[in-house]
Design a protein around this motif. Sequence first.
Motif, PDB file in Angstrom:
ATOM      1  N   GLY A 265      -2.175  11.446   1.426  1.00  0.00           N
ATOM      2  CA  GLY A 265      -2.195  10.984   0.039  1.00  0.00           C
ATOM      3  C   GLY A 265      -2.761   9.572  -0.083  1.00  0.00           C
ATOM      4  O   GLY A 265      -2.693   8.768   0.865  1.00  0.00           O
ATOM      5  N   LEU A 266      -3.319   9.264  -1.265  1.00  0.00           N
ATOM      6  CA  LEU A 266      -3.971   7.973  -1.475  1.00  0.00           C
ATOM      7  C   LEU A 266      -2.989   6.810  -1.435  1.00  0.00           C
ATOM      8  O   LEU A 266      -3.366   5.677  -1.153  1.00  0.00           O
ATOM      9  CB  LEU A 266      -4.715   7.974  -2.811  1.00  0.00           C
ATOM     10  N   LEU A 267      -1.719   7.066  -1.742  1.00  0.00           N
ATOM     11  CA  LEU A 267      -0.739   5.987  -1.768  1.00  0.00           C
ATOM     12  C   LEU A 267      -0.070   5.752  -0.426  1.00  0.00           C
ATOM     13  O   LEU A 267       0.737   4.828  -0.284  1.00  0.00           O
ATOM     14  CB  LEU A 267       0.327   6.284  -2.830  1.00  0.00           C
ATOM     15  N   ALA A 268      -0.403   6.558   0.546  1.00  0.00           N
ATOM     16  CA  ALA A 268       0.220   6.411   1.868  1.00  0.00           C
ATOM     17  C   ALA A 268      -0.249   5.124   2.540  1.00  0.00           C
ATOM     18  O   ALA A 268      -1.406   4.719   2.404  1.00  0.00           O
ATOM     19  CB  ALA A 268      -0.107   7.615   2.742  1.00  0.00           C
ATOM     20  N   GLN A 269       0.652   4.483   3.260  1.00  0.00           N
ATOM     21  CA  GLN A 269       0.316   3.268   3.997  1.00  0.00           C
ATOM     22  C   GLN A 269      -0.299   3.652   5.334  1.00  0.00           C
ATOM     23  O   GLN A 269       0.333   4.282   6.175  1.00  0.00           O
ATOM     24  CB  GLN A 269       1.571   2.416   4.214  1.00  0.00           C
TER      25      GLN A 269
END
Length: 670
Positions: free
Chosen positions: A660-664
Amino acid sequence: MAATGFHILSAVGLRKHKHSLGVSLPPARRLSVSVSSFSAEQWRLERLGDSEKRSANNFWDYLEAARDFISRDCGDDGPSRWFSPLESKARCDGAPLLLFLPGIDGNGLGLVRQHQKLGEMFDIWCLHIPPTNRTALPDLVGMVETTVKSENQRSPGKPIYLVGESLGACIALAVAACNPEIDLILILSNPATSFGNSSLQLLAPLLKLLPEQLDLAFPALLSLIPGGPLKRMIAHWARGLPEKETAANIYQDLVTTSTFTSILADTFRKETLLWKLKLLDAAALFANAHLHLVQAHTLILSSGNDQILPSKWEGKRLRKILPKCEVRSFKDNGHCLFLEDGIDLVSIIKATSFYRRGSHQDYISDYIPPTFSEFNKSYGVNRLLELIMGPVFLSTTEDGKVVRGLGGIPSEGPVLLVGNHMLLASDKISLPGQFVHERNINLRPLVHPMMFTRLRDGLLPDVSVYDTLRMMGSVPISATHLHNLLSAKSHILLFPGGIREALHRKGEEYKLMWPEKAEFVRAAAKFGAKIVPFCGVGEDDFLKVVVDYNDQIKVPIVKEVLKRVTEEGPGVRGSVEGEEGNQDFHMPGVIPKWPGRYYYYFGKEIATGEEELRDRDKAKEVYAEVKKEVERCLKFVKQKREEDPYRPLLPRLHYHLQHGLLAQVPTFPF
């Protein structure tokens, strides 16, 4: 969606001032207007308070309020008068006065979508001109002038804001021209000073040929207003809702439009519009003849799609004439700017640094942190850059442990974060937003004053390109502002190398170019501030300097151009000798490189106190310690990033596709 309501009070809020206003106040009237409210994330409510719990009124609220105002004024030849659009308990005590001067409609409700948010910063009065009123221009100007003089005497240390649209903008300019000694701030939307070059001049002869009742005039006019019926109906189709729901929405809009326009058409008769056009002509002539007398700080809001006035060009013309004028352009918006979706006057005022409570700008007490929506809008433009940069944030706790994120940054200020400037000051993209997002801390960067003002127009980019930085809390660098920020216990971002470091030469990546004086240490010591050294690394993974300042000044013509460009902005470090004092503006010639990754590493905090304040030698020792720690951080990150499997862009994109795009995205071990 839950419905709530507020009340617009006519004259009640001003009754205690009726002797000073010099106008006849009508009996108090109460008008109920329905607006919508919405629930939002708990973080949003906790951080931003009640202002974000209220939704802005929409176009139909304006029409409903206008209908009630106009229906009550039918047959009423009463005078023009002020009204307060908010309950007295909702008004901001001790705030500057904002006088709204309406356009040709005259009802004074043009800010209906803005009232709630404006009410948290201003005491708002709106001018209402009944449709049957025939007050001449000198009397309208005199009425506003009387109010301005009275309020200036009552609160001499506060500015008075004149917000005018179209006709109201001309009245505001006239009042400012006649009262240069009064502290006025003008915010003018699509000023009718361009009336002489508009097609409206051709309307008067046509009106004389029409019958008394202009049954079709207002439906046509409403269709020109972005956000009005026509655009709303098109929007219903574009939303892609089921056909039955789309048809129901369009039918509701048609019914509502028919109801409102019939009332408006009954009220705005031919003679009313003819009078308004005559008033517009007189106001434009007077304002244009007295522009040279206007000394007030002025913000022009110009719509690029104004179908009524040539506002796009008028803003540029006024910018050249008025000495303290800035322009903000809205290329896709129409004439009724304040009624359109996406236009937030409060955000505009904050981003342009046009808000002040006293006689001088105070970047601490006058600063209002961005709301949740303002933060998202300002920071949102950097989302793609953030994805490409993939920034890693590391910080150091009190016990010396390095952690991922900003957990090691002290929560309580004053805190002075001191680091190196990366090329083109690209570090300002990530840092302020990350501090808000992760720690709910409003970081106050000290920046070059050219981001706030110009000594003259020229080749430097317009100050409007820095609106986002101002919204996020940037402050022009100076000893006074540093002192005030420390006194306010702020978290302050300082780059001692300035633009000399941000616009460095070939081969100078990560080289510190700090002045010898340790003044920021002594300033921090005065307030017992913690200094947190940090570094930024990664510019050499994105850009390579191929033509630098030394190359450019070898060409005589280019050298002369750079000299003129530098003189367009206010200078800093004029007394500093050597390369550290060379703050000339120029644009290095760069070529892009295959994107790598940005890294920010905050070292262990350094305490300051009375010893550094009293002893200059001790202050120099702390200064050297800060510089040495920044260099240590640079060396550490430059070495460790070689172990980062996600330093190249493609592995990071692959990780985002999986998680996902919000994953660190992971980084090197530490």
